[in-house]
Motif scaffolding. Structure first.
Motif, PDB file in Angstrom:
ATOM      1  N   TYR B 242       1.968 -11.525  -1.703  1.00  0.00           N
ATOM      2  CA  TYR B 242       2.734 -10.211  -2.201  1.00  0.00           C
ATOM      3  C   TYR B 242       2.759  -9.463  -1.500  1.00  0.00           C
ATOM      4  CZ  TYR B 242       0.780 -12.919  -6.296  1.00  0.00           C
ATOM      5  OH  TYR B 242       0.447 -14.073  -7.078  1.00  0.00           O
ATOM      6  N   ARG B 267      -8.336  -2.898   0.897  1.00  0.00           N
ATOM      7  CA  ARG B 267      -8.822  -3.681   0.897  1.00  0.00           C
ATOM      8  C   ARG B 267      -7.923  -4.239  -0.236  1.00  0.00           C
ATOM      9  NH1 ARG B 267     -13.538  -2.802  -3.045  1.00  0.00           N
ATOM     10  NH2 ARG B 267     -12.143  -1.703  -4.336  1.00  0.00           N
ATOM     11  N   SER B 291      -2.348  -9.366  -4.193  1.00  0.00           N
ATOM     12  CA  SER B 291      -2.186  -9.116  -5.333  1.00  0.00           C
ATOM     13  C   SER B 291      -0.057  -8.147  -4.928  1.00  0.00           C
ATOM     14  CB  SER B 291      -2.217  -9.113  -6.467  1.00  0.00           C
ATOM     15  OG  SER B 291      -3.138  -6.839  -6.192  1.00  0.00           O
ATOM     16  N   THR B 292       0.344  -7.769  -6.319  1.00  0.00           N
ATOM     17  CA  THR B 292       1.390  -6.999  -6.263  1.00  0.00           C
ATOM     18  C   THR B 292       0.915  -5.376  -6.496  1.00  0.00           C
ATOM     19  OG1 THR B 292       2.733  -8.034  -6.833  1.00  0.00           O
ATOM     20  CG2 THR B 292       3.592  -6.323  -7.188  1.00  0.00           C
ATOM     21  N   TRP B 293      -0.197  -5.447  -7.199  1.00  0.00           N
ATOM     22  CA  TRP B 293      -0.677  -4.382  -7.601  1.00  0.00           C
ATOM     23  C   TRP B 293      -1.491  -3.538  -5.542  1.00  0.00           C
ATOM     24  CZ3 TRP B 293       0.135   0.312  -9.208  1.00  0.00           C
ATOM     25  CH2 TRP B 293      -1.226   1.207  -9.322  1.00  0.00           C
ATOM     26  N   PHE B 296       1.069  -2.347  -3.557  1.00  0.00           N
ATOM     27  CA  PHE B 296       1.781  -1.374  -4.578  1.00  0.00           C
ATOM     28  C   PHE B 296       0.760  -0.347  -3.803  1.00  0.00           C
ATOM     29  CE2 PHE B 296       4.739  -2.212  -8.248  1.00  0.00           C
ATOM     30  CZ  PHE B 296       5.673  -2.899  -7.465  1.00  0.00           C
ATOM     31  N   LYS B 297      -0.429  -0.627  -4.272  1.00  0.00           N
ATOM     32  CA  LYS B 297      -1.077   0.910  -3.793  1.00  0.00           C
ATOM     33  C   LYS B 297      -1.412   0.674  -2.562  1.00  0.00           C
ATOM     34  CE  LYS B 297      -5.340   0.610  -5.097  1.00  0.00           C
ATOM     35  NZ  LYS B 297      -6.837   0.211  -5.438  1.00  0.00           N
ATOM     36  N   THR B 445       8.603  -8.001  -3.779  1.00  0.00           N
ATOM     37  CA  THR B 445       8.648  -6.805  -4.494  1.00  0.00           C
ATOM     38  C   THR B 445       8.887  -5.670  -4.482  1.00  0.00           C
ATOM     39  OG1 THR B 445       7.152  -8.343  -6.404  1.00  0.00           O
ATOM     40  CG2 THR B 445       7.567  -6.478  -7.342  1.00  0.00           C
ATOM     41  N   TRP B 446      10.589  -4.876  -4.977  1.00  0.00           N
ATOM     42  CA  TRP B 446      10.631  -3.832  -5.085  1.00  0.00           C
ATOM     43  C   TRP B 446       9.758  -3.195  -5.439  1.00  0.00           C
ATOM     44  CZ3 TRP B 446      16.067  -2.945  -2.799  1.00  0.00           C
ATOM     45  CH2 TRP B 446      16.726  -3.466  -1.536  1.00  0.00           C
ATOM     46  N   THR B 447       9.603  -1.689  -5.951  1.00  0.00           N
ATOM     47  CA  THR B 447       9.570  -0.784  -7.274  1.00  0.00           C
ATOM     48  C   THR B 447      10.774  -0.247  -7.440  1.00  0.00           C
ATOM     49  OG1 THR B 447       9.295   1.116  -5.702  1.00  0.00           O
ATOM     50  CG2 THR B 447       7.377   0.438  -5.902  1.00  0.00           C
TER      51      THR B 447
END
Lengths: 157, 750
Positions: B242, B267, B291-293, B296-297, B445-447
């Motif tokens: 991701y 992480r 992962s996506t999250w 993003f983080k 994936t764009w926010t």
């Protein structure tokens, strides 16, 4: 990483994710239930709407650590044994969807509405559905589908 | 609009032709092929039954890679392939409907499959409302060709004249004996027959249509209602990674430095790297995570020093100042000049003047931009929510130097297009990250914030208008100084930033001037639902209303007079698209009739009317509004009169007209993109709102099905909506709206 056992669509799901991970991404990336959509990440658009203990909530703004033993139901968990709910049938009969991206969230919000208010008025529908954006503007047919599911009616024609 | 067939063929012209293929086990496949040279009408190949899937069609090598449109299995299952991108316009339903109609198969029994990108299909584009007009005849002939071959197969099997056989509901019947055979039973035989010349096959009479013109639900409705429809963002591939990709908030800026080493230690992060960009790839920082999250983080922890270039001074305020300066001077360029406007103004009975402004808009597709890609063994495979996958392939070739035949694209369902996904920045970014990873599949994936701040925006603009009417109330002069934007250019207007020389009301007014001045801006410009028309129809139809009131005429009658006698007005100099006064007047009268135009209403309530011709379609809209003394606007009803020729799918058409009108209202009421410090200020739905259920008006659509080839309906109902609403506000309050969005205007009255 912390370990959580979620109850999703009636099944236990053990996941190893950070405590701050939104339920949305646990459902989509970890469990593989991609019917719940990402739209805004700020609980503004409703595309990620799921139920926890029957309440419509925004999965993008709900950290996994807050879910606990709550019963999570996603769009994939509405139909039982391939049998659509009356609301899902009404959605198909009225040909509500255009692009379809927001419709999981719309159906989850509408399902929660009908569970608590089986005969909603237009004003009830406005209040319950105001949190769900449809960029294609399928609102007139969403309203029709909710009314006809509430009245046990078939589609328009 | 660019299509997929763009490559040069130096030796022999490539052409696509229809070919039949026998499927092992007794099946039939009719497809379009790309080949060199003459059509080989009797050439047949036998393929294993498992072969002709869309996946294998993509993988089959060479010029003769099949692009199946129709498959019939020995058991009689009819599969129709939909070649175009589905963005919510309903094409995945309507194109197969056309084939099924001519093929004579019951719609309920048809299985519809989405095609991947394959040049032999041609025109795999969702843009410009072009899919129906450019495919209607072709899809009909394809269906009729299959029907003709099945009838021939039956006639030969029974040794009877084909003229004695008819096809209906998936069965061929010998009318004199009553002998019957299903399409499944005839498939093997039909697959051995020569393909008739598609121009020779007999098409059905429209009066005999069983599918076209009916209300047909979307083919993916059950999947959508159960969460099973897979959009671009939902693609799941084994061992998927991701990614995020962070670009400079100031358009065109570069990365000076970034803390990628720190990011890599986070992480869940697998990799982080800077891409310099160029050749269509914007410079930025990629983060690849599990992962996506996690991605993003990590993106939140990015520390990037940007080289903003020289555009960080750009702002909406500075654009406005430039526009005001332009408005005081003569236009930089003359676009159209007819008659003598100055003389007409000097002798006119009444004149009106106004400066109109509309803002930049974002597309705000609800599915943010995303793309999945895998680069392995020198080949790139892409899963893309693209409105023009052929163009996506071209831009990846250019940016990443990968041969075209090494790039394959699967077309996913698309969570809204509106023109955004005609541009492929997100595809190039995903492909560039995949190329760097060289092996694993990766989903970018764009926010939402990235999506709103890195759009190709609907251009804003100003129109300084002056018009004149004579004693009888006819428009005698119209001058327009149009102030628009170029993309880093003072010479060339950006995408969607032009007004054509022939645009209405030119050709209907004896003295007409259109001049243009261009502000250079670094803001990327693109095509937004009904490009151009989505902006200037509001301006022109509002100003026509001003002239109607200056002349003391009813706004409907004034427009009918302006359009004049029933006729088709040719383009200037005999070139360009003709304009049918007949059809424009027809939709005006229809919308007026259905809305009860001409009601006497108390102050605070009003009706407004507007019409527009775009994308080959004529639409008029009447708006009924209420405005409280405190300035609270309620749009009670929007009524459309539509002429796009025959309607393909009544349910889908209604969806497009309803959706276009509410979309038009949503944009006019709420939306504005502004720039400060060279960056877009809005980022999410709190400061770039979309209309919600409680504000959604009642809508209805009515049709004149002029006996012409049908044209598209994804766009033409949007442009006349905003002016109808603003004209209704004037009728209700006496306030003329010359600036959008409406939410920023003072609508109070006393």
């Amino acid at each position: 990483m912390p370990k959580y056992t979620l109850n999703v669509n009636g099944e236990p799901k053990a996941v190893d994710v950070d405590a701050d991970t939104p339920l949305l991404w646990v459902l989509r990336d970890t469990i593989g239930l991609v019917g719940t959509k990402y739209g805004c990440g700020m609980s503004l658009c409703g595309a990620c709407t799921v139920h926890i203990n029957g309440q419509a909530i925004r999965a993008c703004g709900t950290p996994v650590s807050a879910v606990g033993s709550g019963k999570v139901v996603t769009i994939e968990g509405l139909a039982k044994n391939g049998e659509l709910t009356p609301l899902q049938k009404a959605w198909c009969d009225h040909d509500v969807a255009q692009c379809g991206y927001c419709q999981s969230g719309q159906i989850m919000s509408a399902t929660a509405l009908l569970a608590s208010n089986p005969k909603p008025t237009d004003a009830d529908i406005d209040a319950a559905m105001a949190g769900n954006i449809c960029r294609c503007a399928t609102y007139p047919r969403i309203r029709l589908a909710i009314h006809s599911a509430a009245e046990g009616k078939k589609g328009v024609e | 609009m660019k299509t997929t067939i763009t490559e040069k063929q130096p030796l022999v012209a490539r052409r696509s032709f229809i070919k039949v293929t026998a499927l092992a086990g007794g099946g039939f496949m009719l497809g379009s092929y790309f080949g060199i040279g003459e059509q080989s009408a009797v050439a047949q190949t036998t393929m294993p039954a498992t072969m002709p899937t869309t996946q294998s069609a993509r993988n089959a090598a060479g010029d003769f890679a099949p692009s199946a449109f129709i498959r019939i299995s020995p058991s009689g299952v009819v599969t129709i392939i939909s070649k175009n991108p589905e963005i919510g316009q309903g094409i995945k339903t309507s194109l197969p409907m056309i084939i099924a109609e001519e093929m004579e198969v019951p719609w309920e029994s048809v299985i519809v499959e989405q095609a991947p990108l394959n040049g032999a299909f041609t025109g795999q584009v969702a843009g410009g409302s072009t899919a129906i007009p450019s495919n209607y005849g072709r899809m009909r002939r394809l269906g009729a060709t299959a029907r003709t071959m099945l009838i021939t197969a039956a006639a030969q099997t029974w040794n009877v004249p084909a003229e004695e056989c008819i096809a209906e509901d998936g069965v061929v019947v010998h009318t004199t004996s009553g002998t019957r055979a299903t399409y499944g039973e005839l498939a093997a035989k039909a697959a051995t027959l020569p393909v008739p010349d598609e121009k020779s096959v007999t098409l059905k009479e429209p009066k005999d249509f069983k599918i076209l013109g009916k209300r047909i639900g979307g083919v993916d409705n059950i999947k959508i209602a159960t969460g099973a429809a897979l959009f671009g963002i939902d693609q799941q591939v084994p061992d998927l990674l991701y990614a995020t990709y962070t670009k400079c908030p100031v358009f065109g800026g570069k990365v000076s430095s970034a803390n990628v080493d720190a990011i890599k230690k986070m992480r869940g992060v697998r990799d982080a790297f800077v891409l310099e960009g160029g050749n269509g790839l914007g410079a930025g920082v990629a983060i690849v995570a599990d992962s996506t999250w996690s991605a993003f983080k990590a993106q939140q922890k990015l520390q990037i020093t940007w080289d903003n270039g020289d555009k960080a001074t750009h702002s909406t305020a500075s654009y406005t100042e430039q526009a005001e300066a332009f408005a005081k001077a003569s236009p930089q360029k003359e676009v159209a000049k007819v008659g003598d406007v100055d003389a007409a103004f000097a002798s006119a009975a009444k004149t009106a003047e106004g400066m109109y402004f509309y803002p930049h808009l974002s597309h705000a597709t609800l599915e943010p931009q995303n793309c999945t890609a895998q680069f392995k063994d020198g080949a790139m495979h892409i899963w893309a929510p693209s409105q023009n996958p052929g163009s996506a392939q071209d831009v990846v070739v250019k940016a990443l130097n990968i041969p075209k035949d090494k790039i394959s694209i699967d077309m996913t369902r698309i969570g809204g297009g509106f023109g955004r996904r005609l541009m492929h920045d997100f595809v190039v970014e995903a492909a560039a990250i995949a190329q760097k990873l060289n092996g694993p599949p990766v989903k970018l994936t764009w926010t939402r914030e990235q999506d709103m701040r890195h759009d190709y925006y609907r251009v804003g603009g100003w129109h300084k208008l002056k018009g004149a009417v004579d004693e009888s109330g006819k428009v005698v002069a119209w001058s327009n100084h149009f102030i628009t934007f170029g993309e880093n250019s003072i010479d060339r207007a950006g995408n969607g930033a032009n007004v054509g020389a022939d645009e209405f009301p030119n050709r209907f007014i004896p003295n007409y001037n259109l001049g243009q001045s261009i502000i250079s801006s670094h803001v990327p410009l693109g095509f937004w639902r009904a490009p151009g028309s989505c902006a200037y129809a509001w301006t022109f139809q509002s100003f026509i209303d001003e002239l109607a009131h200056a002349a003391g005429k009813d706004p409907l009658e004034f427009r009918l007079t302006l359009l004049g006698e029933d006729r088709e007005v040719p383009g200037s100099g005999g070139r360009g698209r003709p304009y049918s006064a007949t059809r424009a007047k027809g939709v005006l009268k229809l919308a007026a009739d259905k809305s009860g135009w001409g009601k006497t209403l108390p102050r605070g309530q009003g009706q407004g009317i507007a019409f527009h011709f775009s994308h080959q379609g004529y639409v008029a809209v009447v708006a009924d509004v209420t405005v409280s003394k405190e300035g609270e606007l309620k749009v009670n009803r929007l009524t459309a009169g539509v002429d796009v020729g025959p309607i393909i799918n009544l349910s889908g058409a209604e969806n497009q007209v309803h959706g276009s009108m509410i979309d038009g209202y949503s944009a006019a009421l709420l939306q504005e993109i502004t720039v400060a410090g060279g960056q877009v200020e809005q980022g999410n739905f709190h400061n770039y709102p979309l209309l919600r259920m409680p504000d959604s008006p009642a809508v209805d659509a009515h049709y004149i099905e002029t006996a012409k080839e049908p044209t598209g309906l994804g766009e033409p109902a949007l442009p006349p909506t905003a002016p109808a609403i603003c004209n209704a506000i004037f009728a209700a309050t006496g306030k003329r709206i010359r600036s959008l969005p409406l939410s920023k205007q003072d609508l109070t009255w006393s």
